[in-house]
Design a protein around this motif. Structure first.
Motif, short mmCIF file in Angstrom:
data_model
loop_
_atom_site.label_atom_id
_atom_site.label_comp_id
_atom_site.label_asym_id
_atom_site.label_seq_id
_atom_site.Cartn_x
_atom_site.Cartn_y
_atom_site.Cartn_z
N ARG A 192 0.84 -1.21 0.00
CA ARG A 192 0.00 0.00 0.00
C ARG A 192 0.87 1.26 0.00
O ARG A 192 0.64 2.20 -0.76
CB ARG A 192 -0.93 0.00 1.21
N ALA A 193 1.88 1.26 0.88
CA ALA A 193 2.77 2.42 0.95
C ALA A 193 3.52 2.63 -0.36
O ALA A 193 3.73 3.77 -0.80
CB ALA A 193 3.75 2.24 2.11
N LEU A 194 3.91 1.53 -0.99
CA LEU A 194 4.59 1.62 -2.28
C LEU A 194 3.71 2.30 -3.31
O LEU A 194 4.15 3.21 -4.04
CB LEU A 194 4.98 0.21 -2.75
N HIS A 195 2.46 1.90 -3.38
CA HIS A 195 1.56 2.47 -4.39
C HIS A 195 1.19 3.91 -4.08
O HIS A 195 1.17 4.76 -5.00
CB HIS A 195 0.29 1.61 -4.51
N THR A 196 0.92 4.21 -2.83
CA THR A 196 0.57 5.59 -2.52
C THR A 196 1.75 6.53 -2.77
O THR A 196 1.55 7.69 -3.15
CB THR A 196 0.07 5.72 -1.07
N SER A 197 2.96 6.03 -2.60
CA SER A 197 4.14 6.86 -2.88
C SER A 197 4.26 7.18 -4.37
O SER A 197 4.97 8.12 -4.75
CB SER A 197 5.42 6.17 -2.39
N HIS A 198 3.57 6.41 -5.21
CA HIS A 198 3.56 6.66 -6.65
C HIS A 198 2.26 7.33 -7.10
O HIS A 198 1.95 7.35 -8.30
CB HIS A 198 3.77 5.35 -7.42
N GLY A 199 1.49 7.83 -6.14
CA GLY A 199 0.31 8.62 -6.49
C GLY A 199 -0.96 7.83 -6.67
O GLY A 199 -1.99 8.40 -7.07
N VAL A 200 -0.95 6.54 -6.39
CA VAL A 200 -2.15 5.72 -6.53
C VAL A 200 -3.05 5.91 -5.31
O VAL A 200 -2.58 5.91 -4.17
CB VAL A 200 -1.79 4.23 -6.68
N THR A 201 -4.35 6.08 -5.56
CA THR A 201 -5.33 6.14 -4.48
C THR A 201 -5.90 4.76 -4.25
O THR A 201 -6.40 4.12 -5.20
CB THR A 201 -6.48 7.11 -4.83
N ILE A 202 -5.80 4.26 -3.02
CA ILE A 202 -6.34 2.95 -2.69
C ILE A 202 -7.50 3.12 -1.73
O ILE A 202 -7.35 3.69 -0.65
CB ILE A 202 -5.24 2.05 -2.08
N ARG A 203 -8.67 2.63 -2.15
CA ARG A 203 -9.88 2.70 -1.33
C ARG A 203 -10.19 1.28 -0.84
O ARG A 203 -10.54 0.41 -1.63
CB ARG A 203 -11.06 3.24 -2.15
N GLU A 204 -10.03 1.05 0.45
CA GLU A 204 -10.26 -0.27 1.03
C GLU A 204 -11.54 -0.28 1.84
O GLU A 204 -11.95 0.73 2.41
CB GLU A 204 -9.07 -0.67 1.90
N GLY A 205 -12.18 -1.46 1.90
CA GLY A 205 -13.42 -1.59 2.64
C GLY A 205 -14.57 -0.85 1.99
O GLY A 205 -15.55 -0.51 2.66
#
Length: 400
Positions: A192-205
């Motif tokens: 998750r941290a890897l992706h957010t550091s590249h600007g990806v928004t992750i919506r969980e739940g």
């Protein structure tokens, strides 16, 4: 004269026919695939091929000439319509192909988003076949907005490519966290941290209520009441074993095509290997969706077709490339109750234990951790958790 027919020209099918020839079988061998190209690698589809760093020819497992050079009849773009098990015949429309032994290496099919929630709109793609990637490639233009439904490895790999190409990326995962079925929270946190550091928004739940648009998808309504504007959607919500032919032929199904420890189905003349085949491992019937299992199981089936009568014992391992991180996984983590984390410089690994028994390892940019973990599993050894956690420990010493 009837020979060996293999339905499914993927990694398992290609490995099976090649092994037959390596083992000296000189009878007729026919490999049938419904795609119009020779057998190719699937993992790079959602990574290097989609990113544009691997061309088509490098995807092919073997040159097309390999099959003719080894007297293997390769039927491309030829769907099998039915199997007549009683007559030992495969039907390709009106054409009958007899067999002495038949292998089903039909792989798996991606789950589709239901039409009831807009899954039949244009601009919605799966990630499984070469045609899927070729069809969606034009969508990957900087600034476009992509919604990726599903936070498993396929979805995250597609997200990494999209982010690297300059798209605005949202990953939607209905479960409480990404990688919920396959990895520990520690591995999910790292990814998750890897992706957010590249600007990806992750919506969980947050689930998907429906996709909207006139003919083509243009938006998404989420279960929390929020909405998104999107230019296209990728569905990475898992796969189902491709078992329709087997079911119609009357074979026993159980989470895929049920096989015994040698790869034989409920029909003694029909075998199966790869993503479509389920077998008993550590007391439970499972399917292993991995390249290595497809190769190893197919080669074991080839040998058993020729009389080896040797049980197949898998050594599960997997990998995923995302950005500059190579995640390598050895073993199956089912039933773990403890995670031991090892950090040594840029290398990080998470080691799974059930009580005092070592089960699996997730290694991020840690090839040594992966190789040592794999060797430990092969040898049936359990490493000392305290030694694992100590970055000064020479991992190779754990093998002694």
């Amino acid at each position: 004269m009837a020979g060996i027919v293999v339905i499914g020209a993927g990694q398992a099918g290609s490995s099976l026919v090649a092994k037959l020839r390596t083992l000296g079988f000189d009878g007729e061998v026919t490999l049938i695939g419904d795609e119009p190209v020779p057998p190719y690698q699937r993992p790079p589809l959602s990574k290097a091929y989609l990113l544009g760093t691997m061309d088509l020819e490098r995807l092919f497992l073997r040159p097309e000439s390999y099959y003719s050079d080894n007297n293997i009849t390769l039927r491309m773009g030829t769907p099998v319509t039915r199997i007549d098990a009683a007559a030992k015949t495969v039907w390709l429309g009106d054409e009958a192909v007899p067999y002495e032994h038949l292998a089903l290496t039909t792989g798996a099919e991606p789950r589709r988003l239901p039409a009831a929630i807009g899954g039949d709109l244009d601009g919605i793609y799966g990630v499984r076949r070469l045609a899927d990637i070729d069809t969606m490639a034009h969508e990957f233009a900087p600034g476009r907005r992509v919604l990726i439904v599903g936070g498993g490895y396929i979805g995250l790999e597609a997200a990494a490519v999209a982010a690297q190409k300059g798209l605005t990326v949202t990953v939607l995962e209905a479960a409480p966290r990404i990688l919920g079925r396959v990895a520990a929270p520690e591995t999910a946190d790292f990814m998750r941290a890897l992706h957010t550091s590249h600007g990806v928004t992750i919506r969980e739940g947050v689930g998907l209520t429906r996709l909207t648009g006139e003919g083509r998808v243009s938006g998404a309504e989420l279960a929390d009441g929020s909405t998104l504007e999107v230019d296209f959607v990728i569905a990475g919500i898992g796969i189902n074993p491709a078992a329709a032919l087997a079911e119609a032929a009357g074979l026993t199904l159980e989470n895929g095509i049920s096989v015994d420890d040698q790869g034989r189905t409920s029909d003694p003349a029909i075998w199966s290997a790869g993503d479509c085949a389920s077998f008993v491992y550590n007391g439970a019937r499972i399917r292993l969706e991995s390249v290595q299992n497809a190769i190893d199981q197919a080669e074991a089936v080839a040998a058993n077709m020729l009389g080896a009568a040797k049980p197949y014992v898998p050594m599960p391992w997997f990998w995923s490339d995302q950005y500059d991180v190579k995640l390598q996984i050895a073993g199956l983590n089912t039933g773990y109750d403890r995670i031991v984390t090892r950090v040594a410089g840029a290398a990080r690994s998470h080691w799974y234990f059930a009580g005092d028994r070592f089960l699996a390892v997730d290694a991020m940019n840690d090839p040594r951790g992966y190789m040592v973990g794999k060797r430990l599993l092969e040898q049936g050894k359990t490493p000392d958790p305290a030694a694992l956690e100590n970055p000064e420990t020479d991992l190779k010493s754990l093998l002694k």
